[in-house]
Design an enzyme around this catalytic site. Structure first.
Site, PDB file in Angstrom:
ATOM      1  N   CYS A  22      13.646  11.564   6.498  1.00  0.00           N
ATOM      2  CA  CYS A  22      13.045  11.019   7.721  1.00  0.00           C
ATOM      3  C   CYS A  22      14.714  11.991   8.803  1.00  0.00           C
ATOM      4  O   CYS A  22      14.768  11.525   9.549  1.00  0.00           O
ATOM      5  CB  CYS A  22      12.818   9.793   8.111  1.00  0.00           C
ATOM      6  SG  CYS A  22      14.164   8.341   7.424  1.00  0.00           S
ATOM      7  N   GLU A  55      10.456   0.861  10.278  1.00  0.00           N
ATOM      8  CA  GLU A  55      11.207   2.349   9.950  1.00  0.00           C
ATOM      9  C   GLU A  55      10.650   4.094  10.841  1.00  0.00           C
ATOM     10  O   GLU A  55       9.503   3.801   9.512  1.00  0.00           O
ATOM     11  CB  GLU A  55      11.667   2.397   8.806  1.00  0.00           C
ATOM     12  CG  GLU A  55      12.509   1.320   8.517  1.00  0.00           C
ATOM     13  CD  GLU A  55      13.188   1.203   7.103  1.00  0.00           C
ATOM     14  OE1 GLU A  55      13.033   2.442   5.997  1.00  0.00           O
ATOM     15  OE2 GLU A  55      14.433   0.334   6.696  1.00  0.00           O
ATOM     16  N   GLU A  86       9.049  16.242  15.817  1.00  0.00           N
ATOM     17  CA  GLU A  86       9.372  16.023  14.265  1.00  0.00           C
ATOM     18  C   GLU A  86       8.531  17.144  13.871  1.00  0.00           C
ATOM     19  O   GLU A  86       7.379  17.221  13.923  1.00  0.00           O
ATOM     20  CB  GLU A  86       9.311  14.641  13.866  1.00  0.00           C
ATOM     21  CG  GLU A  86       9.800  14.002  12.396  1.00  0.00           C
ATOM     22  CD  GLU A  86       9.036  13.130  11.699  1.00  0.00           C
ATOM     23  OE1 GLU A  86       8.412  12.745  12.041  1.00  0.00           O
ATOM     24  OE2 GLU A  86      10.283  12.449  11.022  1.00  0.00           O
ATOM     25  N   LYS A  94       0.944  -1.325  -0.135  1.00  0.00           N
ATOM     26  CA  LYS A  94      -0.271   0.009   0.014  1.00  0.00           C
ATOM     27  C   LYS A  94       1.118   1.596   0.058  1.00  0.00           C
ATOM     28  O   LYS A  94       1.622   1.567   0.858  1.00  0.00           O
ATOM     29  CB  LYS A  94      -0.460   0.005   0.886  1.00  0.00           C
ATOM     30  CG  LYS A  94      -1.923   1.033   0.821  1.00  0.00           C
ATOM     31  CD  LYS A  94      -2.604   1.864   2.069  1.00  0.00           C
ATOM     32  CE  LYS A  94      -1.874   2.597   2.903  1.00  0.00           C
ATOM     33  NZ  LYS A  94      -2.158   3.748   2.513  1.00  0.00           N
TER      34      LYS A  94
HETATM   35  P1  NAD Z   1       2.478   7.761   7.391  1.00  0.00           P
HETATM   36  O1  NAD Z   1       2.661   7.278   9.477  1.00  0.00           O
HETATM   37  O2  NAD Z   1       1.017   9.340   8.353  1.00  0.00           O
HETATM   38  O3  NAD Z   1       1.818   6.969   6.466  1.00  0.00           O
HETATM   39  C1  NAD Z   1       2.629   5.961   5.716  1.00  0.00           C
HETATM   40  C2  NAD Z   1       2.041   4.753   5.396  1.00  0.00           C
HETATM   41  O4  NAD Z   1       1.023   4.882   6.633  1.00  0.00           O
HETATM   42  C3  NAD Z   1       0.807   5.303   4.329  1.00  0.00           C
HETATM   43  O5  NAD Z   1       1.170   4.274   3.715  1.00  0.00           O
HETATM   44  C4  NAD Z   1      -0.523   5.318   5.380  1.00  0.00           C
HETATM   45  O6  NAD Z   1      -1.579   5.709   4.408  1.00  0.00           O
HETATM   46  C5  NAD Z   1      -0.128   4.478   6.094  1.00  0.00           C
HETATM   47  N1  NAD Z   1      -1.311   4.394   7.185  1.00  0.00           N
HETATM   48  C6  NAD Z   1      -1.336   5.404   8.399  1.00  0.00           C
HETATM   49  N2  NAD Z   1      -2.201   4.921   9.500  1.00  0.00           N
HETATM   50  C7  NAD Z   1      -2.269   3.717   9.456  1.00  0.00           C
HETATM   51  C8  NAD Z   1      -3.455   2.369  10.066  1.00  0.00           C
HETATM   52  N3  NAD Z   1      -3.230   3.062  11.509  1.00  0.00           N
HETATM   53  N4  NAD Z   1      -2.578   1.048  10.014  1.00  0.00           N
HETATM   54  C9  NAD Z   1      -2.263   1.323   8.475  1.00  0.00           C
HETATM   55  N5  NAD Z   1      -1.254   2.398   7.330  1.00  0.00           N
HETATM   56  C10 NAD Z   1      -1.045   3.835   8.144  1.00  0.00           C
HETATM   57  O7  NAD Z   1       4.087   8.916   7.185  1.00  0.00           O
HETATM   58  P2  NAD Z   1       3.955   9.989   6.021  1.00  0.00           P
HETATM   59  O8  NAD Z   1       3.074  11.022   6.487  1.00  0.00           O
HETATM   60  O9  NAD Z   1       3.283   9.089   4.827  1.00  0.00           O
HETATM   61  O10 NAD Z   1       5.792   9.811   6.237  1.00  0.00           O
HETATM   62  C11 NAD Z   1       6.084  10.867   7.363  1.00  0.00           C
HETATM   63  C12 NAD Z   1       6.465  10.046   8.236  1.00  0.00           C
HETATM   64  O11 NAD Z   1       7.304   9.075   7.933  1.00  0.00           O
HETATM   65  C13 NAD Z   1       7.680  11.164   8.968  1.00  0.00           C
HETATM   66  O12 NAD Z   1       6.949  10.399  10.217  1.00  0.00           O
HETATM   67  C14 NAD Z   1       8.888  10.130   8.006  1.00  0.00           C
HETATM   68  O13 NAD Z   1       9.496  10.718   9.027  1.00  0.00           O
HETATM   69  C15 NAD Z   1       9.095   8.785   8.306  1.00  0.00           C
HETATM   70  N6  NAD Z   1       9.561   7.936   7.741  1.00  0.00           N
HETATM   71  C16 NAD Z   1      10.983   7.629   8.339  1.00  0.00           C
HETATM   72  C17 NAD Z   1      11.586   6.794   7.659  1.00  0.00           C
HETATM   73  C18 NAD Z   1      12.767   5.814   8.066  1.00  0.00           C
HETATM   74  O14 NAD Z   1      13.508   5.141   7.567  1.00  0.00           O
HETATM   75  N7  NAD Z   1      12.603   5.408   9.509  1.00  0.00           N
HETATM   76  C19 NAD Z   1      11.808   6.863   6.343  1.00  0.00           C
HETATM   77  C20 NAD Z   1      10.834   7.979   5.423  1.00  0.00           C
HETATM   78  C21 NAD Z   1       9.383   8.996   6.129  1.00  0.00           C
HETATM   79  O1  6OD Z   2      18.105   4.619   1.901  1.00  0.00           O
HETATM   80  C1  6OD Z   2      16.873   4.777   2.262  1.00  0.00           C
HETATM   81  O2  6OD Z   2      16.944   3.556   2.023  1.00  0.00           O
HETATM   82  C2  6OD Z   2      15.902   5.419   3.002  1.00  0.00           C
HETATM   83  N1  6OD Z   2      15.553   4.574   3.564  1.00  0.00           N
HETATM   84  C3  6OD Z   2      16.229   6.164   2.987  1.00  0.00           C
HETATM   85  C4  6OD Z   2      15.228   6.428   4.239  1.00  0.00           C
HETATM   86  C5  6OD Z   2      14.831   7.628   3.900  1.00  0.00           C
HETATM   87  C6  6OD Z   2      14.236   8.462   4.845  1.00  0.00           C
HETATM   88  O3  6OD Z   2      13.112   9.488   4.040  1.00  0.00           O
END
Ligand code: NAD
Ligand code: 6OD
Length: 486
Positions: A288, A254, A390, A178
């Protein structure tokens, strides 16, 4: 760009839904796509198809054939490179230069890297002495985890989804994926590529929708899904943990971060200013790993701040396709409201706004988009919410420090633990401080320099487990130990 229809891909067919939602451009608010939202029944069909495919030709496919297929997927993405770039840019508004240098090439590279890694993946074996002197041989074989639910965010859509899909497929799993509701397009194109290169029906399914009471929740609560790999907000990770508890699914998470950068006075000044500006502002701060807290050794503080301010003010928010464009909008107006609420909060908390702090004015259709100014603050206490939470925008708080231990303590004083970046020309100090960071990924004199074989993930609230190289293969497969008495 014409408004595209984005359908679900279930059991090798593109499937529409009676319920649809509109994806809007963050550049100018225009319609980008009509997205078919999967209901619970469609998610169930996808899970059943994925379960069935585990027992079909895919489940019996020799490793070398699976590896060849992964390489064909990579080549398939490259063959439609321009389509992928256009789709990623339309959904996110990021500059074409960024999508074509990072997102899409990495989307393809993930499949090649894991094709290579799985070819040489070994398992454990032990010889056990037994009282009769004949002994026993133990060896572990690796089986796929099963049906994997892949839930990904909007900031690096294809890159982050393929980062999970490639190792999951390499290990022989089947997938219900998804993408974020904000970025439905490249996952749908990827389904077309998978279809075209002969991935058997049911092996890869794409489901569109939201989180709670929608496709995300239907995947995580389905008892036919064997494991969940998720990238997104920490709060969402927590909700998913609750959702999977009744069916005890393994998770790989992540999550969010509030990363720190530490700049010592002995750094290579130009490299540090350029590197930190890139780390803070790249992808409009929606990475992130981006540092939203920067600690600068006091003798360098004013000069470094001036250098960073100059970089921030040099970003060009042109149209995504223009070569000069170096910063796009945030993903949506909703996300902009969140970021702007922190811009406001920072002022209330007593910040000095060094640059930015508002919304740019264009005098054209971009005024209907989700742009914000790159922003730097000073003067906040470490207890301020702006310094602790964040934000996920193009902004950072810059603070001075006097002693190495003080910088380490401030950097680690957070509930998150994703990434850090340290800038110094003192080799010993670089190692020492990097190792002291309570994070999963610790950079010295660089940021986002990624060898895809290395462990990737977060400590504390920033995640559970590690992906990357063998770490990914360990999550996406289950060992069975075989013990043979000789
Ligand atoms: P989000 O958590 O709002 O959504 C991520 C995904 O989860 C989307 O596909 C969303 O539809 C789905 N989702 C939301 N609620 C859900 C639920 N209750 N059950 C199942 N699925 C659900 O995150 P976002 O706003 O799309 O992305 C930004 C966030 O992601 C930031 O906090 C960022 O730090 C984090 N992020 C972390 C990493 C990492 O590698 N650690 C990488 C990229 C982004
Ligand atoms: O480089 C990657 O594989 C990775 N997972 C990056 C994550 C970036 C977060 O926004």
């Amino acid at each position: 760009m014409n408004v595209q229809e984005r359908k679900n891909y279930i059991n090798g067919r593109f499937v529409g839904s009676a319920k649809q939602f509109t994806k809007l451009s963050p550049v100018d608010g225009s319609e980008v796509a009509i997205v078919h939202e999967a209901d619970r029944d469609m998610v169930d069909q996808a899970v059943q198809a994925a379960r069935g495919a585990l027992k079909g030709p895919w489940g019996r496919m020799p490793l070398q054939e699976r590896v060849d297929l992964l390489r064909r997927i990579a080549a398939g993405i490259e063959a439609r490179f321009e389509d992928f770039v256009a789709a990623e840019v339309a959904d996110t508004g990021k500059p074409v230069s960024l999508a074509s240098h990072l997102d899409i090439p990495r989307g393809a590279a993930n499949f090649r890297v894991f094709a290579d890694i799985v070819r040489t993946y070994g398992t454990e074996s032990y010889f056990l002495d037994t009282p009769d002197g004949k002994g026993a041989v133990n060896y572990a074989i690796r089986k796929p985890l099963g049906v994997v639910g892949v839930i990904s965010p909007w900031n690096l859509p294809l890159l982050l989804m393929t980062w999970k899909l490639a190792p999951a497929l390499a290990c022989g799993n089947t997938i219900v994926a998804k993408p974020s509701e904000e970025t439905p397009s490249t996952a749908t194109l990827l389904a077309e590529v998978m279809h075209g290169v002969g991935v058997p029906p049911g092996v890869f399914n794409v489901i569109h929708g939201f989180g709670p009471d929608s496709a995300g929740e239907f995947i995580t609560t389905h008892d036919g899904v064997d494991g969940i790999t998720f990238t997104g907000e920490t709060g969402t990770g927590s909700a998913i943990m609750k959702a999977v508890a009744p069916t005890v699914k393994p998770v790989s998470f992540e999550l969010g971060g509030k990363n720190a950068g530490i700049v010592f006075a002995d750094c290579d000044f130009d490299a540090a200013v350029a590197g930190m500006a890139n780390a803070i502002f790249s992808n409009c701060g929606q990475v992130c790993l981006a540092p939203e807290r920067v600690y600068v050794e006091r003798p360098l503080f004013e000069r470094f701040l001036a250098g960073l301010k100059q970089k921030a003010e040099g970003y060009i928010m042109g149209w995504p396709g223009e070569a000069k464009t170096s910063m796009g909008p945030l993903i949506s107006k909703l996300h902009r409201e969140k970021v702007l609420s922190y811009y406001e909060l920072a002022r209330k908390e007593g910040a000095t706004v060094v640059t930015g702090g508002g919304v740019p004015k264009f005098g054209d259709a971009r005024d209907n988009g989700a742009y914000v100014q790159p922003t730097l603050w000073t003067g906040l206490p470490e207890t301020a919410r702006t310094v602790r939470e964040e934000i996920f925008g193009p902004c950072a708080h810059i603070a001075p420090f006097d002693k190495e231990e003080e910088a380490i303590a401030m950097a680690n004083d957070t509930r998150y633990g994703l990434a850090s970046t340290v800038w110094t020309t003192n080799l010993s100090r670089g190692h020492r401080v990097a190792q002291a960071m309570e994070v999963g990924i610790s950079w010295v004199n660089c940021w986002f320099l990624r060898d895809l074989r290395t462990p990737f993930g977060g400590a504390k609230l920033s995640g559970i487990g590690r992906e990357g190289g063998l770490h990914s293969l360990n999550f996406y497969s289950e060992p069975t130990n075989v013990c043979v008495k000789l």
